[in-house]
Design a protein around this motif. Structure first.
Motif, PDB file in Angstrom:
ATOM      1  N   THR A   1       0.830  -1.204   0.000  1.00 34.27           N
ATOM      2  CA  THR A   1       0.000   0.000   0.000  1.00 34.27           C
ATOM      3  C   THR A   1       0.866   1.255   0.000  1.00 34.27           C
ATOM      4  OG1 THR A   1      -1.779  -1.131   1.174  1.00 34.27           O
ATOM      5  CG2 THR A   1      -1.792   1.281   1.232  1.00 34.27           C
ATOM      6  N   ILE A   2       0.513   2.195  -0.861  1.00 34.11           N
ATOM      7  CA  ILE A   2       1.198   3.487  -0.939  1.00 34.11           C
ATOM      8  C   ILE A   2       0.244   4.539  -0.387  1.00 34.11           C
ATOM      9  CG2 ILE A   2       2.310   5.172  -2.453  1.00 34.11           C
ATOM     10  CD1 ILE A   2       2.656   2.838  -4.475  1.00 34.11           C
ATOM     11  N   VAL A   3       0.691   5.280   0.597  1.00 31.19           N
ATOM     12  CA  VAL A   3      -0.113   6.327   1.221  1.00 31.19           C
ATOM     13  C   VAL A   3       0.384   7.693   0.737  1.00 31.19           C
ATOM     14  CG1 VAL A   3      -0.884   7.362   3.389  1.00 31.19           C
ATOM     15  CG2 VAL A   3      -0.427   4.888   3.265  1.00 31.19           C
ATOM     16  N   ILE A   4      -0.510   8.482   0.174  1.00 33.15           N
ATOM     17  CA  ILE A   4      -0.144   9.828  -0.290  1.00 33.15           C
ATOM     18  C   ILE A   4      -0.152  10.773   0.909  1.00 33.15           C
ATOM     19  CG2 ILE A   4      -0.825  11.778  -1.729  1.00 33.15           C
ATOM     20  CD1 ILE A   4      -1.943   9.838  -3.742  1.00 33.15           C
ATOM     21  N   LEU A   5       0.970  11.406   1.144  1.00 35.63           N
ATOM     22  CA  LEU A   5       1.104  12.344   2.259  1.00 35.63           C
ATOM     23  C   LEU A   5       0.947  13.793   1.817  1.00 35.63           C
ATOM     24  CD1 LEU A   5       4.198  10.717   4.030  1.00 35.63           C
ATOM     25  CD2 LEU A   5       1.768  10.350   4.529  1.00 35.63           C
ATOM     26  N   ASP A   6       1.373  14.082   0.584  1.00 34.99           N
ATOM     27  CA  ASP A   6       1.314  15.471   0.091  1.00 34.99           C
ATOM     28  C   ASP A   6       1.042  15.460  -1.410  1.00 34.99           C
ATOM     29  OD1 ASP A   6       1.659  18.138  -0.592  1.00 34.99           O
ATOM     30  OD2 ASP A   6       3.334  18.432   0.803  1.00 34.99           O
ATOM     31  N   ARG A   7      -0.198  15.680  -1.787  1.00 32.91           N
ATOM     32  CA  ARG A   7      -0.574  15.660  -3.197  1.00 32.91           C
ATOM     33  C   ARG A   7       0.107  16.786  -3.980  1.00 32.91           C
ATOM     34  NH1 ARG A   7      -5.040  12.453  -4.394  1.00 32.91           N
ATOM     35  NH2 ARG A   7      -5.303  13.619  -6.339  1.00 32.91           N
ATOM     36  N   ARG A   8       0.393  17.898  -3.306  1.00 28.07           N
ATOM     37  CA  ARG A   8       1.002  19.030  -4.014  1.00 28.07           C
ATOM     38  C   ARG A   8       2.366  18.677  -4.568  1.00 28.07           C
ATOM     39  NH1 ARG A   8       0.565  23.320   0.708  1.00 28.07           N
ATOM     40  NH2 ARG A   8       1.317  21.425   1.748  1.00 28.07           N
ATOM     41  N   VAL A   9       3.104  17.839  -3.833  1.00 27.15           N
ATOM     42  CA  VAL A   9       4.424  17.411  -4.329  1.00 27.15           C
ATOM     43  C   VAL A   9       4.252  16.556  -5.581  1.00 27.15           C
ATOM     44  CG1 VAL A   9       6.506  16.092  -3.782  1.00 27.15           C
ATOM     45  CG2 VAL A   9       5.448  17.538  -2.031  1.00 27.15           C
ATOM     46  N   LEU A  10       3.229  15.678  -5.573  1.00 21.03           N
ATOM     47  CA  LEU A  10       3.013  14.822  -6.734  1.00 21.03           C
ATOM     48  C   LEU A  10       2.556  15.608  -7.944  1.00 21.03           C
ATOM     49  CD1 LEU A  10       1.113  11.819  -5.079  1.00 21.03           C
ATOM     50  CD2 LEU A  10       3.562  12.025  -5.551  1.00 21.03           C
TER      51      LEU A  10
END
Length: 255
Positions: A244-253
């Motif tokens: 599982t990959i948890v997104i911590l900061d969508r702005r970085v992506l």
């Protein structure tokens, strides 16, 4: 086989007759305990799932039930690794995945993974080309409902909500494919992975997939994938918890 309906108080009890018939078909027995009218052969959960699909979202429950019990609608089961659709073998039907998961591929490229409630087969409708565009393979035992083209035409012409839903679904598919092209032409592995996570993660900001499947999906080596993981983790964009990959900061992506 046609699907009929009953209008007596009911409670659906699932039994499995697959061992005797050679496949994992589910049937439902009726007991006097409860209430409501359910299309025979469908559980309440499956009808509710059908009502949440992009085609039937927002439609009246009776519209969903009538579509399910229409004799033209067929239910089929597929074992693990069975091919549901391929360029040479497909049906002029819109499919709804009721149970299981299925992988959509274009040659060696993994386009997407279908979850319960997903639609597929729109590319088989309203034309007479002899080939389908992708291959859809069951990743585990799957149950699928097929709505033939003629039934889809009747549904769309008879209900403005369904018609608008279908147009919206096709528009979203165009945007999905556009983003897929962008991810494939992205300059580096980290950018490809970022775009994949942005389009695939659920509302809770998580995405589960094995490294092998994800590398196939992104058309990159496992070594490149792990370097992309490291880049995004060091940037504080994601955290990995097993598969599982948890997104911590969508702005970085997004940048």
């Amino acid at each position: 086989m046609g699907i009929t309906s009953v209008s007596v108080p009911i409670l659906w009890e699932r039994i499995d007759i697959g061992a005797e018939m050679g496949y994992n078909q589910k049937v439902f027995q009726i007991r006097q305990n409860g209430g409501g009218s359910v299309a025979k052969g469908w559980s309440r959960e499956e009808l509710a799932l059908l009502g949440r699909t992009p085609l039937f979202h927002g439609a009246e429950a009776e519209v969903v039930r009538r579509a399910a019990e229409d004799p033209a609608c067929r239910r089929e089961t597929f074992g693990r690794e069975a091919v549901i659709y391929s360029p040479e073998r497909f049906q002029r039907c819109l499919g709804v995945l009721l149970q299981g998961r299925a992988r959509v591929t274009k040659g060696p490229l993994v386009v997407s993974v279908l979850e319960p409630g997903a639609l597929f087969g729109a590319a088989a409708l309203f034309h007479r080309r002899a080939r389908y565009e992708t291959t859809i393979t069951a990743l585990c035992p799957c149950a699928v409902a097929f709505f033939p083209e003629e039934q889809v035409i009747g549904l769309l012409s008879g209900d403005r909500i369904l018609c608008a839903n279908y147009i919206r679904y096709l528009s979203e598919r165009i945007h999905f494919l556009s983003r897929k092209l962008e991810s494939l032409t992205a300059p580096g592995p980290a950018e490809k992975l970022s775009r994949c996570l942005l389009e695939s993660a659920g509302a809770e900001g998580t995405f589960s997939c094995s490294a092998t499947e994800l590398s196939r999906r992104l058309d990159m080596s496992r070594a490149s994938l792990y370097r992309a993981f490291q880049t995004l983790e060091e940037a504080g964009a994601i955290r990995r918890e097993g598969k599982t990959i948890v997104i911590l900061d969508r702005r970085v992506l997004e940048h």
